[in-house]
Motif scaffolding. Structure first.
Motif, PDB file in Angstrom:
ATOM      1  N   ASP A   1       2.191   1.773  -3.498  1.00  0.00           N
ATOM      2  CA  ASP A   1       1.257   2.205  -4.583  1.00  0.00           C
ATOM      3  C   ASP A   1       0.806   3.662  -4.146  1.00  0.00           C
ATOM      4  O   ASP A   1       0.854   4.645  -5.072  1.00  0.00           O
ATOM      5  CB  ASP A   1      -0.206   1.407  -4.065  1.00  0.00           C
ATOM      6  CG  ASP A   1      -0.091   0.085  -4.463  1.00  0.00           C
ATOM      7  OD1 ASP A   1       0.794  -0.177  -5.330  1.00  0.00           O
ATOM      8  OD2 ASP A   1      -0.837  -0.698  -4.184  1.00  0.00           O
ATOM      9  N   LEU A   2       0.761   3.858  -2.859  1.00  0.00           N
ATOM     10  CA  LEU A   2       0.678   5.534  -2.462  1.00  0.00           C
ATOM     11  C   LEU A   2       1.807   6.415  -3.106  1.00  0.00           C
ATOM     12  O   LEU A   2       1.653   7.527  -3.565  1.00  0.00           O
ATOM     13  CB  LEU A   2       0.471   5.749  -1.014  1.00  0.00           C
ATOM     14  CG  LEU A   2      -0.909   5.302  -0.481  1.00  0.00           C
ATOM     15  CD1 LEU A   2      -0.827   5.271   1.113  1.00  0.00           C
ATOM     16  CD2 LEU A   2      -2.076   6.177  -1.137  1.00  0.00           C
ATOM     17  N   LYS A   3       3.010   5.914  -3.055  1.00  0.00           N
ATOM     18  CA  LYS A   3       4.015   6.499  -3.414  1.00  0.00           C
ATOM     19  C   LYS A   3       3.955   6.862  -5.011  1.00  0.00           C
ATOM     20  O   LYS A   3       4.141   7.931  -5.383  1.00  0.00           O
ATOM     21  CB  LYS A   3       5.339   5.825  -3.034  1.00  0.00           C
ATOM     22  CG  LYS A   3       6.650   6.714  -3.347  1.00  0.00           C
ATOM     23  CD  LYS A   3       7.555   5.767  -3.039  1.00  0.00           C
ATOM     24  CE  LYS A   3       8.971   6.368  -3.555  1.00  0.00           C
ATOM     25  NZ  LYS A   3      10.213   5.613  -3.463  1.00  0.00           N
ATOM     26  N   ALA A   4       4.051   5.790  -5.645  1.00  0.00           N
ATOM     27  CA  ALA A   4       3.530   5.985  -6.953  1.00  0.00           C
ATOM     28  C   ALA A   4       2.455   6.910  -7.547  1.00  0.00           C
ATOM     29  O   ALA A   4       2.610   7.583  -8.520  1.00  0.00           O
ATOM     30  CB  ALA A   4       3.234   4.321  -7.469  1.00  0.00           C
ATOM     31  N   GLU A   5       1.570   6.699  -6.754  1.00  0.00           N
ATOM     32  CA  GLU A   5       0.204   7.559  -6.998  1.00  0.00           C
ATOM     33  C   GLU A   5       0.651   9.105  -6.697  1.00  0.00           C
ATOM     34  O   GLU A   5       0.307  10.053  -7.641  1.00  0.00           O
ATOM     35  CB  GLU A   5      -0.870   7.235  -6.167  1.00  0.00           C
ATOM     36  CG  GLU A   5      -2.292   8.098  -6.488  1.00  0.00           C
ATOM     37  CD  GLU A   5      -3.513   7.548  -5.687  1.00  0.00           C
ATOM     38  OE1 GLU A   5      -4.323   8.543  -5.335  1.00  0.00           O
ATOM     39  OE2 GLU A   5      -3.285   6.497  -5.314  1.00  0.00           O
ATOM     40  N   ALA A   6       1.460   9.338  -5.659  1.00  0.00           N
ATOM     41  CA  ALA A   6       1.735  10.825  -5.260  1.00  0.00           C
ATOM     42  C   ALA A   6       2.757  11.330  -6.503  1.00  0.00           C
ATOM     43  O   ALA A   6       2.709  12.530  -6.708  1.00  0.00           O
ATOM     44  CB  ALA A   6       2.345  10.760  -3.803  1.00  0.00           C
TER      45      ALA A   6
ATOM     46  N   LYS B   1       0.730  -1.298  -0.148  1.00  0.00           N
ATOM     47  CA  LYS B   1       0.192  -0.173  -0.072  1.00  0.00           C
ATOM     48  C   LYS B   1       1.047   1.355  -0.041  1.00  0.00           C
ATOM     49  O   LYS B   1       0.509   2.224  -0.545  1.00  0.00           O
ATOM     50  CB  LYS B   1      -1.043  -0.064   1.128  1.00  0.00           C
ATOM     51  CG  LYS B   1      -1.958  -1.057   1.105  1.00  0.00           C
ATOM     52  CD  LYS B   1      -2.918  -0.904   2.244  1.00  0.00           C
ATOM     53  CE  LYS B   1      -3.967  -1.994   2.108  1.00  0.00           C
ATOM     54  NZ  LYS B   1      -5.119  -1.929   3.008  1.00  0.00           N
TER      55      LYS B   1
ATOM     56  N   GLY C   1       2.941  10.271  -9.449  1.00  0.00           N
ATOM     57  CA  GLY C   1       2.089  10.658 -10.595  1.00  0.00           C
ATOM     58  C   GLY C   1       1.551  12.020 -10.402  1.00  0.00           C
ATOM     59  O   GLY C   1       1.190  12.651 -11.748  1.00  0.00           O
ATOM     60  N   ALA C   2       0.881  12.212  -9.335  1.00  0.00           N
ATOM     61  CA  ALA C   2       0.185  13.399  -9.271  1.00  0.00           C
ATOM     62  C   ALA C   2       1.066  14.695  -9.270  1.00  0.00           C
ATOM     63  O   ALA C   2       0.649  15.667  -9.897  1.00  0.00           O
ATOM     64  CB  ALA C   2      -0.410  13.556  -7.866  1.00  0.00           C
TER      65      ALA C   2
END
Length: 110
Positions: free
Chosen positions: A43-48, A40, A50-51
């Protein structure tokens, strides 16, 4: 600084919680929990990340759509703002010029 019973009890409870957490994480269920947390977190790091990469593009789009919405909903807004700015600029210039009045002894009232 004195150590009273309350501080000692807090330290002991914290140490006991640490030992209990360590024992739990050594079990199969605890290892599964750690793996889930790691997944998790990645995943959060990758999402951040990307943002962050998409932020400039998003703000440019927001700026463009916002200005288009203002122009379509308020067609006279640009003219109104220019007139308002000119009005304040003219008023400020006039006030500054009027403030340059000099008082001479012949015009001063004693």
């Amino acid at each position: 600084m004195s150590i009273n019973a309350k501080h000692l009890a807090t330290f002991i409870l914290g140490a006991a919680a640490g030992v209990a957490a360590h024992k739990y994480l050594q079990t199969e269920e605890g290892e599964k929990l750690l793996e889930d947390l790691k997944t998790k977190a990645s995943d959060l790091k990758a999402e951040a990340e990307g943002a962050v990469d998409k932020a400039p593009e998003y703000f440019q789009e927001l700026k463009t759509k916002g200005s288009e919405a203002i122009k379509s909903n308020f067609p006279d807004a640009e003219k109104f703002l220019k007139d308002l700015i000119d009005k304040f600029t003219t008023a400020k210039t006039t006030a500054e010029n009027e403030g340059d009045v000099t008082v001479t002894p012949s015009t001063a009232q004693l």
